[in-house]
Design an enzyme around this catalytic site. Structure first.
Site, PDB file in Angstrom:
ATOM      1  N   PRO A 148       0.837  -1.198   0.000  1.00 58.20           N
ATOM      2  CA  PRO A 148       0.000   0.000   0.000  1.00 58.20           C
ATOM      3  C   PRO A 148       0.875   1.253   0.000  1.00 58.20           C
ATOM      4  CG  PRO A 148      -0.727  -1.558   1.662  1.00 58.20           C
ATOM      5  CD  PRO A 148       0.579  -2.060   1.150  1.00 58.20           C
ATOM      6  N   GLU A 149       0.493   2.231  -0.801  1.00 56.30           N
ATOM      7  CA  GLU A 149       1.235   3.489  -0.814  1.00 56.30           C
ATOM      8  C   GLU A 149       0.475   4.522   0.016  1.00 56.30           C
ATOM      9  OE1 GLU A 149       3.235   4.484  -4.382  1.00 56.30           O
ATOM     10  OE2 GLU A 149       3.265   2.441  -5.137  1.00 56.30           O
ATOM     11  N   LYS A 172       3.257   5.673   5.456  1.00 61.31           N
ATOM     12  CA  LYS A 172       2.558   4.421   5.225  1.00 61.31           C
ATOM     13  C   LYS A 172       2.116   3.774   6.536  1.00 61.31           C
ATOM     14  CE  LYS A 172       5.199   3.514   1.007  1.00 61.31           C
ATOM     15  NZ  LYS A 172       6.067   2.555   0.283  1.00 61.31           N
ATOM     16  N   ASN A 223       6.391   2.060  -4.977  1.00 62.00           N
ATOM     17  CA  ASN A 223       6.946   1.681  -6.272  1.00 62.00           C
ATOM     18  C   ASN A 223       6.216   2.316  -7.451  1.00 62.00           C
ATOM     19  OD1 ASN A 223       9.220   0.257  -7.014  1.00 62.00           O
ATOM     20  ND2 ASN A 223       8.041  -1.487  -7.759  1.00 62.00           N
ATOM     21  N   ARG A 279      13.502  -3.827  -5.461  1.00 60.33           N
ATOM     22  CA  ARG A 279      12.191  -3.461  -5.983  1.00 60.33           C
ATOM     23  C   ARG A 279      12.289  -3.217  -7.485  1.00 60.33           C
ATOM     24  NH1 ARG A 279       8.740  -1.483  -2.171  1.00 60.33           N
ATOM     25  NH2 ARG A 279       7.172  -1.904  -3.768  1.00 60.33           N
TER      26      ARG A 279
END
Length: 332
Positions: free
Chosen positions: A2-3, A52, A229, A322
């Site tokens: 989750p961003e 976050k 990301n 990532r």
């Protein structure tokens, strides 16, 4: 993962459905028994999201800190009042099936990203269920109440009419006010929490003295809060900036533009529930983008596909474990 927009949406749902209510807390999984016992029977008094992480306050100065990490999620059941400030600009939030649907003119994507099913506004939800006065047995639609525990639930928060189940978080801890303050002090500025002008100056000051590539700095929550990301790739493309550029070599005005763009994109994400990063779309194109992730981004998850601007093949590479997507021509 989750961003930032997702965690702010979750916090706003907690504000509507949990804050101000006495909460029964338990740890069906058994991994948070002591923490659950500390808040069991207390009243939730406030909630806030920073970066976050979500912080839920209970009476007697106890705070629950939750970081969802890569796999965490909140599942709601029962009567859920949707916060109108996070409803879609073209309709309300609601549930969606796996094929995608339209509810009150709000376009939902197949993953339910613009709905109470999504990780950003908790998922697998039975909304608007009117509960009986009893706290056990069946609700008014004949469903079990409280709902049965399904899977590995780290923490269950239960009011008379709403149930919130936490699964798979990276962090789920009880903190004092001083510990909360210390946690937040380690985080970079969040556009929805901090003064925008002060936040901009902090980000510029930090990035402009770092030799670290900008593509890594944007993911560092101590530098700037909430970017993950997807937003990382899209912000860099929108700035036409090579992700390998050392922070200290990025022009000051470019850093300022990235911060201001993040302020804009985060607000859109909180409002719509979707990481919409493409501008200048006509009405039809926007509806397609709202309904389908593949039409929503410039470079993210487009490895091997032609750049939407120049036609060059989008590159995907590993950066600190990532996936990083970028256009080697537009971002040369």
């Amino acid at each position: 993962m989750p961003e930032g927009h997702s965690v702010h949406r979750i916090a706003r749902q907690f504000d509507r459905n949990i804050v101000g209510r006495r909460v029964a807390a338990s740890s069906p999984q058994g991994r948070f028994v002591q923490g659950a016992s500390m808040i069991d029977g207390r009243t939730a008094t406030s909630v806030k999201a920073v970066a976050k992480q979500m912080f839920l306050e209970f009476d007697d100065d106890l705070w629950l800190r939750v970081h969802l990490g890569m796999y965490g999620a909140w599942d709601f059941a029962g009567e859920i009042v949707v916060d109108p400030t996070i409803a879609s600009a073209n309709g309300r939030m609601g549930q969606t099936n796996q094929r995608g649907t339209v509810v009150d003119d709000a376009v939902m994507d197949a993953a339910g990203e613009n709905s109470l099913d999504s990780i950003g506004a908790p998922r697998r939800t039975r909304t608007r269920v009117r509960m009986s006065e009893q706290t056990s047995g069946l609700d008014d639609e004949g469903q079990p109440w409280p709902p049965p525990v399904v899977g590995q639930v780290r923490l269950r928060l239960l009011t008379e009419i709403t149930c919130a189940d936490l699964r798979g978080p990276t962090a789920c801890v009880i903190q004092t006010p001083d510990e909360v303050a210390a946690t937040i002090a380690k985080l970079g500025p969040d556009p929805l929490v901090d003064d925008l002008a002060e936040g901009e100056e902090r980000v510029v000051s930090v990035i402009r003295r770092k030799p670290t590539p900008i593509g890594l700095l944007l993911m560092d929550q101590s530098v700037i809060s909430g970017i993950g990301n997807v937003y990382r790739a899209e912000l860099l493309f929108r700035a036409r900036l090579n992700p390998h550029t050392p922070g200290r070599d990025v022009p000051e005005e470019t850093v300022r533009d990235i911060w201001r763009d993040w302020v804009k994109l985060l607000a859109i994400g909180v409002e719509t529930g979707q990481m919409m990063t493409m501008d200048g779309l006509d009405a039809a194109a926007r509806r397609r983008a709202m309904a389908r992730r593949a039409d929503r981004h410039w470079v993210y998850h487009r490895a091997g596909l032609p750049c939407r601007v120049c036609g060059t093949e989008i590159v995907m590479e590993e950066a600190a474990g990532r996936k990083l997507y970028w256009c080697p021509s537009c971002q040369a």
